[in-house]
Design a protein around this motif. Structure first.
Motif, PDB file in Angstrom:
ATOM      1  N   GLY A 132       3.540  -3.673  -2.910  1.00  0.00           N
ATOM      2  CA  GLY A 132       4.065  -4.742  -3.745  1.00  0.00           C
ATOM      3  C   GLY A 132       3.510  -6.077  -3.282  1.00  0.00           C
ATOM      4  N   ILE A 133       4.052  -7.165  -3.808  1.00  0.00           N
ATOM      5  CA  ILE A 133       3.595  -8.499  -3.460  1.00  0.00           C
ATOM      6  C   ILE A 133       3.622  -8.700  -1.940  1.00  0.00           C
ATOM      7  CG2 ILE A 133       4.063 -10.976  -3.663  1.00  0.00           C
ATOM      8  CD1 ILE A 133       3.002  -9.715  -6.212  1.00  0.00           C
ATOM      9  N   GLY A 134       2.508  -9.182  -1.395  1.00  0.00           N
ATOM     10  CA  GLY A 134       2.423  -9.469   0.029  1.00  0.00           C
ATOM     11  C   GLY A 134       1.914  -8.333   0.881  1.00  0.00           C
ATOM     12  N   HIS A 135       1.773  -7.142   0.308  1.00  0.00           N
ATOM     13  CA  HIS A 135       1.270  -6.005   1.077  1.00  0.00           C
ATOM     14  C   HIS A 135      -0.254  -6.086   1.185  1.00  0.00           C
ATOM     15  CE1 HIS A 135       4.981  -3.201   0.364  1.00  0.00           C
ATOM     16  NE2 HIS A 135       5.280  -4.332   0.961  1.00  0.00           N
ATOM     17  N   THR A 136      -0.775  -5.670   2.329  1.00  0.00           N
ATOM     18  CA  THR A 136      -2.214  -5.644   2.537  1.00  0.00           C
ATOM     19  C   THR A 136      -2.691  -4.215   2.725  1.00  0.00           C
ATOM     20  OG1 THR A 136      -1.772  -6.111   4.890  1.00  0.00           O
ATOM     21  CG2 THR A 136      -2.499  -7.953   3.521  1.00  0.00           C
ATOM     22  N   ILE A 137      -3.968  -4.008   2.443  1.00  0.00           N
ATOM     23  CA  ILE A 137      -4.581  -2.698   2.598  1.00  0.00           C
ATOM     24  C   ILE A 137      -6.017  -2.907   3.051  1.00  0.00           C
ATOM     25  CG2 ILE A 137      -5.273  -2.615   0.172  1.00  0.00           C
ATOM     26  CD1 ILE A 137      -4.892   0.411   0.286  1.00  0.00           C
ATOM     27  N   CYS A 138      -6.538  -1.989   3.863  1.00  0.00           N
ATOM     28  CA  CYS A 138      -7.909  -2.080   4.362  1.00  0.00           C
ATOM     29  C   CYS A 138      -8.757  -0.930   3.829  1.00  0.00           C
ATOM     30  CB  CYS A 138      -7.926  -2.055   5.891  1.00  0.00           C
ATOM     31  SG  CYS A 138      -7.169  -3.498   6.636  1.00  0.00           S
ATOM     32  N   ALA A 139     -10.060  -1.153   3.816  1.00  0.00           N
ATOM     33  CA  ALA A 139     -10.982  -0.111   3.370  1.00  0.00           C
ATOM     34  C   ALA A 139     -10.890   1.109   4.270  1.00  0.00           C
ATOM     35  CB  ALA A 139     -12.415  -0.640   3.333  1.00  0.00           C
ATOM     36  N   ASP A 140     -10.762   0.875   5.591  1.00  0.00           N
ATOM     37  CA  ASP A 140     -10.549   1.971   6.530  1.00  0.00           C
ATOM     38  C   ASP A 140      -9.885   1.429   7.789  1.00  0.00           C
ATOM     39  OD1 ASP A 140     -12.483   0.932   8.314  1.00  0.00           O
ATOM     40  OD2 ASP A 140     -14.067   2.125   7.470  1.00  0.00           O
ATOM     41  N   GLU A 141      -9.526   2.299   8.701  1.00  0.00           N
ATOM     42  CA  GLU A 141      -8.771   1.896   9.880  1.00  0.00           C
ATOM     43  C   GLU A 141      -9.601   1.084  10.869  1.00  0.00           C
ATOM     44  OE1 GLU A 141      -9.422   6.148  12.270  1.00  0.00           O
ATOM     45  OE2 GLU A 141      -7.446   5.583  11.486  1.00  0.00           O
ATOM     46  N   ASN A 142     -10.912   1.071  10.715  1.00  0.00           N
ATOM     47  CA  ASN A 142     -11.789   0.329  11.622  1.00  0.00           C
ATOM     48  C   ASN A 142     -12.184  -1.039  11.068  1.00  0.00           C
ATOM     49  OD1 ASN A 142     -11.955   2.468  13.569  1.00  0.00           O
ATOM     50  ND2 ASN A 142     -13.361   3.532  12.178  1.00  0.00           N
ATOM     51  N   TYR A 143     -11.589  -1.428   9.959  1.00  0.00           N
ATOM     52  CA  TYR A 143     -11.854  -2.732   9.340  1.00  0.00           C
ATOM     53  C   TYR A 143     -13.332  -2.902   8.969  1.00  0.00           C
ATOM     54  CZ  TYR A 143      -7.203  -3.818  11.108  1.00  0.00           C
ATOM     55  OH  TYR A 143      -5.855  -3.796  11.377  1.00  0.00           O
ATOM     56  N   GLU A 144     -13.938  -1.829   8.513  1.00  0.00           N
ATOM     57  CA  GLU A 144     -15.311  -1.911   8.046  1.00  0.00           C
ATOM     58  C   GLU A 144     -15.333  -2.421   6.598  1.00  0.00           C
ATOM     59  OE1 GLU A 144     -18.101  -1.405   9.717  1.00  0.00           O
ATOM     60  OE2 GLU A 144     -16.961  -0.987  11.547  1.00  0.00           O
ATOM     61  N   GLY A 154     -10.662  -5.576   3.085  1.00  0.00           N
ATOM     62  CA  GLY A 154      -9.369  -5.182   2.532  1.00  0.00           C
ATOM     63  C   GLY A 154      -8.886  -6.237   1.557  1.00  0.00           C
ATOM     64  N   GLY A 155      -7.590  -6.263   1.328  1.00  0.00           N
ATOM     65  CA  GLY A 155      -7.061  -7.249   0.401  1.00  0.00           C
ATOM     66  C   GLY A 155      -5.549  -7.341   0.474  1.00  0.00           C
ATOM     67  N   VAL A 156      -5.022  -8.343  -0.191  1.00  0.00           N
ATOM     68  CA  VAL A 156      -3.581  -8.559  -0.266  1.00  0.00           C
ATOM     69  C   VAL A 156      -3.168  -8.579  -1.733  1.00  0.00           C
ATOM     70  CG1 VAL A 156      -3.868 -11.085  -0.235  1.00  0.00           C
ATOM     71  CG2 VAL A 156      -1.669 -10.068   0.464  1.00  0.00           C
ATOM     72  N   GLU A 189      -8.921 -12.610   8.300  1.00  0.00           N
ATOM     73  CA  GLU A 189      -7.806 -12.963   7.409  1.00  0.00           C
ATOM     74  C   GLU A 189      -6.767 -11.851   7.378  1.00  0.00           C
ATOM     75  OE1 GLU A 189     -10.508 -15.675   4.319  1.00  0.00           O
ATOM     76  OE2 GLU A 189     -10.070 -13.574   3.862  1.00  0.00           O
ATOM     77  N   ILE A 190      -7.240 -10.606   7.340  1.00  0.00           N
ATOM     78  CA  ILE A 190      -6.331  -9.461   7.393  1.00  0.00           C
ATOM     79  C   ILE A 190      -5.553  -9.486   8.709  1.00  0.00           C
ATOM     80  CG2 ILE A 190      -6.260  -6.966   7.760  1.00  0.00           C
ATOM     81  CD1 ILE A 190      -6.642  -7.155   4.952  1.00  0.00           C
ATOM     82  N   LYS A 191      -6.257  -9.701   9.811  1.00  0.00           N
ATOM     83  CA  LYS A 191      -5.623  -9.726  11.128  1.00  0.00           C
ATOM     84  C   LYS A 191      -4.594 -10.857  11.212  1.00  0.00           C
ATOM     85  CE  LYS A 191      -7.554  -6.425  13.609  1.00  0.00           C
ATOM     86  NZ  LYS A 191      -6.794  -5.405  14.355  1.00  0.00           N
ATOM     87  N   TYR A 192      -4.933 -11.991  10.643  1.00  0.00           N
ATOM     88  CA  TYR A 192      -4.015 -13.132  10.634  1.00  0.00           C
ATOM     89  C   TYR A 192      -2.735 -12.791   9.877  1.00  0.00           C
ATOM     90  CZ  TYR A 192      -2.250 -17.872   9.814  1.00  0.00           C
ATOM     91  OH  TYR A 192      -1.446 -18.987   9.753  1.00  0.00           O
ATOM     92  N   LYS A 193      -2.896 -12.148   8.738  1.00  0.00           N
ATOM     93  CA  LYS A 193      -1.727 -11.798   7.934  1.00  0.00           C
ATOM     94  C   LYS A 193      -0.853 -10.790   8.660  1.00  0.00           C
ATOM     95  CE  LYS A 193       0.725  -9.409   4.767  1.00  0.00           C
ATOM     96  NZ  LYS A 193       1.329  -8.056   4.927  1.00  0.00           N
ATOM     97  N   ILE A 194      -1.463  -9.775   9.284  1.00  0.00           N
ATOM     98  CA  ILE A 194      -0.692  -8.762  10.008  1.00  0.00           C
ATOM     99  C   ILE A 194       0.117  -9.402  11.131  1.00  0.00           C
ATOM    100  CG2 ILE A 194      -0.899  -6.738  11.511  1.00  0.00           C
ATOM    101  CD1 ILE A 194      -3.324  -5.899   9.816  1.00  0.00           C
ATOM    102  N   LYS A 195      -0.487 -10.374  11.815  1.00  0.00           N
ATOM    103  CA  LYS A 195       0.182 -11.038  12.938  1.00  0.00           C
ATOM    104  C   LYS A 195       1.225 -12.043  12.486  1.00  0.00           C
ATOM    105  CE  LYS A 195       0.756 -12.367  17.247  1.00  0.00           C
ATOM    106  NZ  LYS A 195       1.342 -11.472  18.286  1.00  0.00           N
ATOM    107  N   ASN A 196       0.928 -12.807  11.439  1.00  0.00           N
ATOM    108  CA  ASN A 196       1.765 -13.944  11.068  1.00  0.00           C
ATOM    109  C   ASN A 196       2.607 -13.746   9.811  1.00  0.00           C
ATOM    110  OD1 ASN A 196       0.797 -16.230  13.024  1.00  0.00           O
ATOM    111  ND2 ASN A 196      -1.048 -15.196  12.316  1.00  0.00           N
ATOM    112  N   GLY A 197       2.299 -12.710   9.029  1.00  0.00           N
ATOM    113  CA  GLY A 197       3.091 -12.442   7.843  1.00  0.00           C
ATOM    114  C   GLY A 197       2.501 -13.022   6.567  1.00  0.00           C
ATOM    115  N   TYR A 198       3.059 -12.557   5.464  1.00  0.00           N
ATOM    116  CA  TYR A 198       2.554 -12.939   4.142  1.00  0.00           C
ATOM    117  C   TYR A 198       2.716 -14.431   3.869  1.00  0.00           C
ATOM    118  CZ  TYR A 198       2.551 -13.430  -0.972  1.00  0.00           C
ATOM    119  OH  TYR A 198       2.312 -13.850  -2.256  1.00  0.00           O
ATOM    120  N   TRP A 228      -7.794 -17.659  15.693  1.00  0.00           N
ATOM    121  CA  TRP A 228      -7.904 -16.381  14.985  1.00  0.00           C
ATOM    122  C   TRP A 228      -9.348 -16.070  14.628  1.00  0.00           C
ATOM    123  CZ3 TRP A 228      -4.236 -12.974  15.103  1.00  0.00           C
ATOM    124  CH2 TRP A 228      -2.946 -13.421  15.392  1.00  0.00           C
ATOM    125  N   ASP A 229     -10.154 -17.127  14.442  1.00  0.00           N
ATOM    126  CA  ASP A 229     -11.543 -16.875  14.110  1.00  0.00           C
ATOM    127  C   ASP A 229     -12.341 -16.444  15.349  1.00  0.00           C
ATOM    128  OD1 ASP A 229     -13.652 -17.212  11.954  1.00  0.00           O
ATOM    129  OD2 ASP A 229     -14.508 -18.388  13.585  1.00  0.00           O
TER     130      ASP A 229
END
Length: 233
Positions: A132-144, A154-156, A189-198, A228-229
């Motif tokens: 749902g809104i705010g959920h993220t998903i990655c192409a694979d577990e290695n962030y490729e 990935g994306g949000v 950006e994915i890592k930032y969201k996982i750490k800091n939230g939507y 984070w960068d």
């Protein structure tokens, strides 16, 4: 393995009429000549088709999944308004100059955009979860990245900033199919969201004046000199 996947999804409850609902919904907003579909004809799991909509009146085109909502997502009981969140589809607004081959193979130029939606649409059903809104998903577990054409990993899911609820909520027979915007993200950006939230990521989107239309060359949301960068993951 393919047989195991086939057996797993063969026992699911399907809502096949949702495909028709989506088609009829799009007919209210777009001309028939503006709509084409990349069909998935053979699948060992379940089929996800991708609409390619080229509206003359907009400065962007649209990719929209159809098939994610053929199965009910496993929304936890504690989630508010659970029944309103059980079905969804994903869309992306893309630049007018992006073109595709007549048949989706996953290997042609720009096919990674279609693959993003297909992969993300199938994810909750493979993992007995929901999105749902705010959920993220990655192409694979290695962030490729999705392909060598992009650095997106990935994306949000976001509420559309372009379309209102008349378009993004298909309501029929007591059921809602939510149309969420899939906004592609870079690794940090994915890592930032996982750490800091939507909310923190959404603040960056606003601060950066990020556009809903996909831009493969957009500026990173994370400032170059930020912690984070520089982090190595």
């Amino acid at each position: 393995m393919d047989q195991d996947i086939f057996d797993y999804f063969a026992n699911k409850e399907y809502f096949d009429d949702h495909d028709d609902w989506i088609s009829e919904h799009l007919d209210k907003y777009f001309q028939s000549e503006e709509i084409s579909v990349f069909h998935e004809f053979i699948a060992f799991d379940f089929k996800v088709h991708i609409y390619f909509i080229q509206p003359k009146r907009y400065s962007f085109n649209i990719l929209l999944s159809s098939g994610m909502s053929s199965l009910k997502m496993n929304v936890p009981d504690e989630v508010e308004n659970k029944k309103e969140l059980e079905f969804s589809e994903l869309m992306m607004l893309i630049p007018k100059d992006i073109t595709f081959s007549e048949v989706y193979t996953g290997e042609s130029k720009n096919d990674y955009l279609i693959s993003m939606l297909k992969h993300s649409a199938k994810f909750p059903h493979f993992n007995e979860t929901w999105m749902g809104i705010g959920h993220t998903i990655c192409a694979d577990e290695n962030y490729e990245p999705y392909s060598n054409e992009t650095n997106f990993v990935g994306g949000v899911l976001l509420p559309s900033a372009t379309f209102d609820e008349d378009f993004t909520k298909i309501k029929r027979e007591g059921t809602i199919i939510n149309l969420y915007t899939f906004f592609p993200l870079f690794k940090n950006e994915i890592k930032y969201k996982i750490k800091n939230g939507y909310s923190a990521l959404f603040d960056l989107l606003i601060k950066s004046n990020a556009k809903e239309t996909v831009d493969n060359n957009r500026n990173n949301l994370i400032p170059k000199k930020s912690f984070w960068d520089r982090l190595k993951f």
